[in-house]
Scaffold this motif. Structure first.
Motif, PDB file in Angstrom:
ATOM      1  N   ALA A   1      -4.195  80.302 -41.215  1.00 24.93           N
ATOM      2  CA  ALA A   1      -3.419  81.008 -42.232  1.00 24.93           C
ATOM      3  C   ALA A   1      -3.610  80.413 -43.621  1.00 24.93           C
ATOM      4  O   ALA A   1      -3.038  80.913 -44.601  1.00 24.93           O
ATOM      5  CB  ALA A   1      -1.937  80.989 -41.861  1.00 24.93           C
ATOM      6  N   GLY A   2      -4.381  79.348 -43.684  1.00 25.11           N
ATOM      7  CA  GLY A   2      -4.650  78.726 -44.978  1.00 25.11           C
ATOM      8  C   GLY A   2      -3.584  77.757 -45.446  1.00 25.11           C
ATOM      9  O   GLY A   2      -3.634  77.278 -46.576  1.00 25.11           O
TER      10      GLY A   2
ATOM     11  N   SER B   1      -8.619  85.858 -39.013  1.00 25.25           N
ATOM     12  CA  SER B   1      -7.328  85.276 -39.392  1.00 25.25           C
ATOM     13  C   SER B   1      -6.726  84.377 -38.315  1.00 25.25           C
ATOM     14  O   SER B   1      -5.712  83.721 -38.557  1.00 25.25           O
ATOM     15  CB  SER B   1      -6.345  86.384 -39.748  1.00 25.25           C
ATOM     16  N   SER B   2      -7.340  84.336 -37.148  1.00 28.26           N
ATOM     17  CA  SER B   2      -6.810  83.526 -36.048  1.00 28.26           C
ATOM     18  C   SER B   2      -7.482  82.169 -35.903  1.00 28.26           C
ATOM     19  O   SER B   2      -7.073  81.371 -35.049  1.00 28.26           O
ATOM     20  CB  SER B   2      -6.963  84.286 -34.722  1.00 28.26           C
ATOM     21  N   TYR B   3      -8.486  81.893 -36.716  1.00 32.42           N
ATOM     22  CA  TYR B   3      -9.291  80.687 -36.511  1.00 32.42           C
ATOM     23  C   TYR B   3      -9.431  79.838 -37.766  1.00 32.42           C
ATOM     24  O   TYR B   3      -9.589  80.363 -38.878  1.00 32.42           O
ATOM     25  CB  TYR B   3     -10.675  81.061 -36.006  1.00 32.42           C
ATOM     26  N   ALA B   4      -9.392  78.532 -37.541  1.00 30.62           N
ATOM     27  CA  ALA B   4      -9.706  77.607 -38.621  1.00 30.62           C
ATOM     28  C   ALA B   4     -11.176  77.759 -39.011  1.00 30.62           C
ATOM     29  O   ALA B   4     -12.013  78.169 -38.202  1.00 30.62           O
ATOM     30  CB  ALA B   4      -9.437  76.175 -38.177  1.00 30.62           C
TER      31      ALA B   4
ATOM     32  N   ASN C   1     -11.876  88.576 -44.837  1.00 30.15           N
ATOM     33  CA  ASN C   1     -12.643  87.819 -43.837  1.00 30.15           C
ATOM     34  C   ASN C   1     -13.636  86.873 -44.504  1.00 30.15           C
ATOM     35  O   ASN C   1     -14.806  86.782 -44.089  1.00 30.15           O
ATOM     36  CB  ASN C   1     -13.395  88.773 -42.893  1.00 30.15           C
ATOM     37  N   THR C   2     -13.161  86.167 -45.492  1.00 30.85           N
ATOM     38  CA  THR C   2     -14.042  85.304 -46.276  1.00 30.85           C
ATOM     39  C   THR C   2     -13.379  83.952 -46.528  1.00 30.85           C
ATOM     40  O   THR C   2     -12.181  83.889 -46.820  1.00 30.85           O
ATOM     41  CB  THR C   2     -14.397  85.962 -47.622  1.00 30.85           C
ATOM     42  N   VAL C   3     -14.184  82.909 -46.422  1.00 32.48           N
ATOM     43  CA  VAL C   3     -13.748  81.560 -46.772  1.00 32.48           C
ATOM     44  C   VAL C   3     -14.609  81.084 -47.941  1.00 32.48           C
ATOM     45  O   VAL C   3     -15.787  81.429 -48.039  1.00 32.48           O
ATOM     46  CB  VAL C   3     -13.833  80.608 -45.563  1.00 32.48           C
ATOM     47  N   TYR C   4     -13.972  80.305 -48.819  1.00 35.15           N
ATOM     48  CA  TYR C   4     -14.636  79.867 -50.039  1.00 35.15           C
ATOM     49  C   TYR C   4     -14.646  78.337 -50.123  1.00 35.15           C
ATOM     50  O   TYR C   4     -13.808  77.657 -49.521  1.00 35.15           O
ATOM     51  CB  TYR C   4     -13.889  80.410 -51.257  1.00 35.15           C
TER      52      TYR C   4
ATOM     53  N   ASP D   1      -9.514  84.159 -47.760  1.00 34.91           N
ATOM     54  CA  ASP D   1      -8.869  85.452 -47.961  1.00 34.91           C
ATOM     55  C   ASP D   1      -8.990  86.193 -46.639  1.00 34.91           C
ATOM     56  O   ASP D   1     -10.062  86.738 -46.317  1.00 34.91           O
ATOM     57  CB  ASP D   1      -9.553  86.214 -49.090  1.00 34.91           C
ATOM     58  N   ASN D   2      -7.926  86.201 -45.869  1.00 33.00           N
ATOM     59  CA  ASN D   2      -7.985  86.807 -44.537  1.00 33.00           C
ATOM     60  C   ASN D   2      -8.123  88.333 -44.599  1.00 33.00           C
ATOM     61  O   ASN D   2      -8.596  88.946 -43.653  1.00 33.00           O
ATOM     62  CB  ASN D   2      -6.765  86.414 -43.725  1.00 33.00           C
ATOM     63  N   ALA D   3      -7.749  88.917 -45.715  1.00 35.27           N
ATOM     64  CA  ALA D   3      -7.930  90.365 -45.876  1.00 35.27           C
ATOM     65  C   ALA D   3      -9.407  90.716 -46.063  1.00 35.27           C
ATOM     66  O   ALA D   3      -9.829  91.830 -45.755  1.00 35.27           O
ATOM     67  CB  ALA D   3      -7.122  90.873 -47.057  1.00 35.27           C
TER      68      ALA D   3
END
Length: 115
Positions: A53-54, A29-32, A76-79, A72-74
């Protein structure tokens, strides 16, 4: 740091795919986060970026209006939602981030757009 992509495959022109990248080993959640792609015989290029944070996203001109990056930072996934796919979108897609000035890449997932 580990990044694991999934969701690639063969799709017809005009179709859709959603890529996922599961991250671990760092405070996600701390990184782009970024998506890149590399077509055969071509250099790897940035496709989309999302802030930690999106709240902000950016896209390559070639995919604007068709692709959407989200996270979705909960989980730990990026789409990467890819719509209206074109044959020129065919490439290996990579998840990427920079943590403590080090670059990390996933193994890539193949996307092939063909009839």
């Amino acid at each position: 740091v580990q990044l694991v992509e999934s969701g690639g495959g063969l799709v017809q022109p005009g179709g859709s795919l959603r890529l996922s990248c599961a991250a671990s080993g760092f405070t996600f959640s701390s990184y782009a986060m970024n998506w890149y792609r590399q077509a055969p015989g071509k250099e790897r290029k940035l496709v989309a970026t999302i802030t930690s944070a999106g709240g902000s996203t950016n896209y390559a001109d070639s995919v604007k209006g068709r692709f959407t990056i989200s996270r979705d930072n909960a989980k730990n996934t990026v789409y990467l939602q890819m719509n209206s796919l074109k044959p020129e979108d065919t490439a290996v897609y990579y998840c990427h981030t920079v943590v403590m000035r080090r670059h990390y890449w996933g193994q890539g997932t193949q996307v092939t757009v063909s009839s």
